[in-house]
Design an enzyme around this catalytic site. Structure first.
Site, PDB file in Angstrom:
ATOM      1  CG  HIS A 106      21.651  39.088  13.244  1.00  0.00           C
ATOM      2  ND1 HIS A 106      23.355  39.293  13.370  1.00  0.00           N
ATOM      3  CD2 HIS A 106      21.890  39.323  14.620  1.00  0.00           C
ATOM      4  CE1 HIS A 106      24.088  39.824  14.426  1.00  0.00           C
ATOM      5  NE2 HIS A 106      23.444  39.866  15.234  1.00  0.00           N
ATOM      6  CG  ASP A 145      24.744  45.342  17.416  1.00  0.00           C
ATOM      7  OD1 ASP A 145      23.705  45.538  17.094  1.00  0.00           O
ATOM      8  OD2 ASP A 145      25.378  44.647  17.492  1.00  0.00           O
ATOM      9  CG  HIS A 197      25.637  40.543  18.476  1.00  0.00           C
ATOM     10  ND1 HIS A 197      25.084  41.453  18.968  1.00  0.00           N
ATOM     11  CD2 HIS A 197      26.516  39.678  18.835  1.00  0.00           C
ATOM     12  CE1 HIS A 197      25.192  40.870  20.240  1.00  0.00           C
ATOM     13  NE2 HIS A 197      25.645  39.755  20.081  1.00  0.00           N
ATOM     14  CG  ASP A 220      25.191  44.425  20.884  1.00  0.00           C
ATOM     15  OD1 ASP A 220      25.896  46.171  20.592  1.00  0.00           O
ATOM     16  OD2 ASP A 220      24.581  43.901  21.109  1.00  0.00           O
TER      17      ASP A 220
HETATM   18 ZN   LIG Z   1      23.898  43.218  18.655  1.00  0.00          ZN
END
Ligand SMILES: [Zn+2]
Length: 388
Positions: free
Chosen positions: A146, A181, A183, A270
């Site tokens: 990120h 992931d 995200h 996750d």
């Molecule tokens: Zn994540």
């Protein structure tokens, strides 16, 4: 060399590297922060407990810090100066303008040193593969996807996937980046949004329900990079079946058409049904299927860690991933020294994959219809733009 129980089962002459140091444990995001650096040690303990660092094909490489000039390939000097000042552990000047402060990206003692370490491990993994010393390298501390050029975001201060990919580009390589992931891999997508030398593919929970709120299928790159950003946003409660189906429909063909020299992956854990921060319903069995496919698709592979906030999942999934990278099938029973360490952290699982305990959700039909729509869009609109 120590004997190991898998010596006679190692297939081929694949050489792999595992990059790690206990020095990671010198750093701490804070007692209430979801990212517990201790999860890295737990994963290492399990990998070691299974004897997977004594394989004849595998090399253990202790992590070295990156140099500041390596970070400057991507990050701005003014941002790095703020990180260096924050390294003392105190709030500095305009730090909040750079995403630092209480919350996701806390200021803690040594945060810049921590960033140099994990970025160093990614560069060591990159160098191992690009130099031809081996085919696969794994940095479980990396994958902080990120971070932006001048901004910390989503627990990430330094974007090690971008820094690593930039080193590959400087060696003239074409790179596929696969991010599993939960995200969206927004920092990596943004860094290469206009490039046709990096194909970014992110599979994640839709931005409608999860941070960072991006990663829709129509984000497909711009200019020369049009078609080279691919996004598979999954609805909440997507299970193994739908996830693996969508992966199979899209990823192998993209890789086949693009023909990368090296594949970099972010292997966040996750996505699992019992992760406390997200809403997908994958299990370690779906994760295993995807990892085995990536192994087939990526003969030269730099694997990075990523998210994962149930630390038992992190340890077991990354151990399974490292076993797959080395062509090893593991037994279900977790080794004793690991179980002792895990018990101290309140972890009860005694088996590698265990029995599934996913609560039944009634979203299957809707989720499949939504992903059929997304897959059709990618096949019709994105894939035709990708060239080798
Ligand atoms: Zn994540």
């Amino acid at each position: 060399m120590k004997m190991n129980p898998y010596g006679d089962k190692v297939i081929g002459k694949m050489k792999t590297a595992f990059i790690y140091t206990d020095a990671y444990l010198d750093y701490d995001y804070g007692p209430t922060h979801p990212l517990q650096i201790a999860r890295l040690k737990l994963a290492y303990d399990l990998i070691k407990g299974y004897g997977l660092l004594d394989l004849p094909s595998a090399q253990f490489i202790p992590t070295n810090k990156a140099e500041e000039k390596d970070l400057l390939f991507f990050h701005s000097e003014e941002y790095l100066n703020i990180l260096k000042q924050a390294n003392e552990g105190h709030f500095v000047g305009d730090a909040y303008l750079y995403g630092l402060g209480p919350g996701d990206n806390p200021i803690f003692p040594g945060l810049f040193d921590w960033s140099l370490l994990l970025a160093g491990a990614t560069l060591q993994a990159i160098d191992f593969v690009v130099s031809g010393k081996g085919e696969i390298a794994f940095n479980i501390a990396g994958g902080l996807h990120h971070a932006m050029r001048s901004r910390a975001s989503g627990f990430c201060y330094i974007n090690d996937p971008v820094i690593g990919i930039m080193r590959l580009l400087s060696r003239g390589k074409r790179v596929a980046y696969i991010d599993i992931d939960a995200h969206h891999g927004d920092g990596v997508q943004k860094a290469f949004y206009g490039s046709n030398r990096v194909l970014t593919i992110s599979l994640h929970e839709t931005g409608c329900t999860l941070f960072p709120g991006t990663g829709f299928e129509y984000e497909l790159g711009e200019g020369e990079g049009e078609g080279y950003s691919v996004n598979l946003p999954f609805p909440p409660h997507t299970d193994d079946e739908i996830y693996v189906w969508a992966f199979e429909e899209v990823v192998p063909e993209l890789i086949h058409v693009f023909q990368p020299d090296i594949t970099v992956t972010q292997l966040g854990v996750d996505t699992f049904y019992n992760d406390p921060l997200t809403n997908l319903d994958l299990s370690i069995l779906g994760y295993e299927r995807v990892l085995k496919r990536i192994r087939d698709l990526a003969p030269r592979w730099v694997a990075l860690g990523g998210g994962g906030y149930n630390i038992s999942n992190v340890a077991r999934a990354w151990t399974l991933a490292w076993a797959i990278m080395n062509g090893i099938e593991l037994g279900e029973e977790l080794p004793e020294p690991y179980l002792e360490e895990a018990a101290k952290m309140g972890i009860e699982e005694k088996e590698l994959k265990g029995r599934l305990r996913i609560p039944l959700q009634n979203h299957g039909r809707e989720n499949r219809a939504e992903m059929e729509r997304v897959v059709r869009y990618i096949k019709e609109t994105v894939l035709p733009k990708v060239k080798s």
